[in-house]
Design a protein around this motif. Structure first.
Motif, short mmCIF file in Angstrom:
data_model
loop_
_atom_site.label_atom_id
_atom_site.label_comp_id
_atom_site.label_asym_id
_atom_site.label_seq_id
_atom_site.Cartn_x
_atom_site.Cartn_y
_atom_site.Cartn_z
N ILE A 79 -3.61 -0.64 -54.32
CA ILE A 79 -2.42 -1.31 -54.66
C ILE A 79 -2.06 -2.05 -55.07
N TYR A 84 4.44 -11.82 -54.66
CA TYR A 84 4.11 -13.10 -53.42
C TYR A 84 5.29 -13.95 -53.17
N TYR A 284 2.06 2.72 -45.81
CA TYR A 284 2.30 2.77 -47.42
C TYR A 284 1.21 4.47 -48.02
N THR A 367 -6.51 -7.40 -46.20
CA THR A 367 -5.91 -6.77 -46.28
C THR A 367 -5.20 -6.73 -47.96
N GLY A 368 -5.50 -7.96 -48.71
CA GLY A 368 -5.13 -7.41 -49.86
C GLY A 368 -5.29 -8.22 -50.82
N LYS A 371 -5.99 -5.89 -55.54
CA LYS A 371 -5.14 -6.21 -56.98
C LYS A 371 -5.60 -7.53 -57.42
N ALA A 413 2.84 -10.67 -47.81
CA ALA A 413 1.05 -9.01 -46.94
C ALA A 413 1.63 -8.10 -47.31
N VAL A 415 0.95 -5.37 -45.65
CA VAL A 415 0.60 -4.89 -44.34
C VAL A 415 0.33 -5.49 -43.15
O1 PYC Z 1 -1.72 -6.01 -50.11
O2 PYC Z 1 -0.84 -4.88 -51.29
C1 PYC Z 1 -1.42 -4.66 -50.35
C2 PYC Z 1 -1.91 -3.73 -49.61
C3 PYC Z 1 -1.62 -2.04 -49.43
C4 PYC Z 1 -2.78 -1.41 -49.05
C5 PYC Z 1 -3.29 -2.45 -48.11
N1 PYC Z 1 -3.02 -3.75 -48.94
#
Ligand code: PYC
Ligand code: FAD
Length: 417
Positions: A79, A84, A284, A367-368, A371, A413, A415
């Motif tokens: 994703i 933000y 998600y 977790t992000g 992107k 975030a 998540v």
């Molecule tokens: O940061 O968008 C995010 C995301 C989606 C799934 C894991 N991280």
């Protein structure tokens, strides 16, 4: 969305294979580099590429203990968004988004970047207040962002249960139309191929097990396979292993390593043409070009380096998905896996110098970070080339945990942490 079938699909697969072979030359390391990057994930490879392309620093090695892109880069749910809350984070992720928009052309590589939009759902009044605040902040920063009510969400995803009968009724969402998904391993391969073509040495199957020090400065790394390799500057981009590598240099990072899981279903016909995320119910989902439903979870609460998660988390995630999409209750799941993510106390990255001279870290993306891959590489390359933080990277110094200037992005975030 780009579609492949028949001969087109075969040609596409072969072109990926040829490209992969091209970066598989595995050169023997030189004795000395201007810059060593530890970690051949998307961020490390992007850093190497921009070092060579933008800063003309080509005497660079990327040292990877496994294979290129085999860490979180190839394990994530792909994703890409930039919605933000705080300026510092919004600027950084939007910088990445703008690079994404030209990246396939820049790398001459099909990244299957598909701007199909991302919905971040709200299920409570407080969720909706937070969404409106974030959407307003995004718009003030020039980032495309819209607050939708239930009917607006239902219009975009007709198959989702938006009725008031749901256990967690959907009250609305934030919607970023320019957000979307990309093919994760292609991103690593694209950066690897382009960096390789500019003269960067990509050294795989080579584990860094120590940082070499002289008078408080880092002067190189020790590797299990090739012994000592020296460098003027070292950038560590090792995600879930950041704490371990920092320990080699004798300091602690404010990061925790946690499992984060994902899974894909059997391929089904196109049915979902956007990305849906719900922080409240912890799930998600999107649909890949192959037809798989790509589903992800919140982190597992315990620490670990195992690249696998626990059953209760994945069960909880599937409950959430079926809750939102009863239509998927009979779809069979195909594969499940875990990555190991590095979370910080404010859910923001660390792009920073360290207490050790010539040693820099780019980590804490948690977790992000997928992107952010091009943006992260772009700003870290400048940081390594100049020896001081790029303007976008400055707020993400590790020393913010000393002076309290945190950039708390737990809300955005998306998540569960
Ligand atoms: O940061 O968008 C995010 C995301 C989606 C799934 C894991 N991280
Ligand atoms: P990695 O790809 O993990 O690369 C680090 C590399 O360092 C690895 O290849 C590792 O082998 C190597 N390494 C470690 N130690 C050493 C050593 N001692 N010597 C040499 N090499 C070493 N982010 C999003 O933005 N969107 C998402 O949808 C999303 N979903 C996710 C879903 C899951 C299940 C997971 C696990 C993560 C998800 N993320 C997502 C987060 C994202 O995947 C990461 O933030 C990002 O990929 C980090 O990239 P990286 O290059 O820093 O790390």
């Amino acid at each position: 969305m780009q579609k492949y079938s028949g001969f087109g699909l075969l040609k596409h697969a072969l072109s990926h294979h040829e490209n992969w072979q091209r970066v598989w030359r595995n050169p023997k390391p030189k004795k000395h580099y201007d810059v060593i990057i530890v970690g051949g994930g998307g961020h490390g490879l992007a850093t190497a590429y921009y070092l060579a392309k933008v800063h003309k620093v080509t005497n660079v090695a990327v040292i990877e203990k496994g294979y290129l892109g085999g860490g979180n880069t190839a394990r994530n749910t792909t994703i890409v968004r930039s919605n933000y809350l705080w300026d510092e984070a919004a600027f950084l992720y939007e910088h990445a988004m703008k690079l994404w928009e030209g990246l396939a052309q820049d790398l001459n590589y099909n990244l299957m970047f598909s701007q199909r939009g991302v919905l971040n759902l709200g299920h409570t009044l407080q969720d909706m207040r937070d969404i409106e605040r974030r959407v307003n902040a995004n718009r003030l920063n020039g980032i495309d962002s819209v607050a939708l009510d239930t009917a607006g969400v239902q219009k975009i995803v007709p198959i989702m249960d938006c009725t008031s009968r749901a256990r967690y009724p959907i009250l609305g969402a934030s919607w970023q139309p320019r957000a979307g998904v990309a093919r994760h391993d292609a991103v690593a391969w694209g950066f690897a191929r382009a960096a390789d073509a500019l003269g960067v040495d990509l050294i795989q199957q080579c584990e860094v097990d120590d940082i070499l020090m002289q008078n408080g400065n880092a002067v190189g790394v020790n590797t299990k396979q090739y012994g000592e390799i020296h460098a003027d500057r070292i950038g560590c981009v090792v995600a879930g292993n950041s704490g371990v590598v920092a320990k080699m240099a004798g300091f602690e990072l404010p990061v925790e390593s946690h499992p984060l899981q994902a899974l894909v279903s059997e391929p089904i016909r196109p049915i979902l043409d956007t990305v849906v995320m719900s922080n409240q119910v912890h799930g998600y989902i999107s649909q890949s070009d192959k037809g798989d439903l790509v589903i992800g979870a919140g982190i597992d609460g315990y620490n670990g380096y195992g690249q696998r998660g626990s059953y209760p988390t994945i069960e909880h995630t599937l409950q959430a998905i079926v809750e939102m999409f009863p239509i998927f209750s009979r779809v069979r799941m195909n594969r499940q896996w875990g990555g190991i993510v590095d979370t910080t106390p404010d859910a923001c990255p660390i792009i920073s110098d360290t207490p050790i001279g010539n040693l820099f870290f780019n980590c804490g993306w948690g977790t992000g970070g997928f992107k952010a891959t091009p943006g992260s590489g772009h700003v870290f390359a400048e940081t390594l080339a100049k020896g001081e933080a790029n303007a976008l990277a400055k707020p993400f110094s590790m020393f913010r945990f000393h002076n309290g200037a945190l950039v708390d992005e737990h809300g955005a975030a998306g998540v569960a942490h």
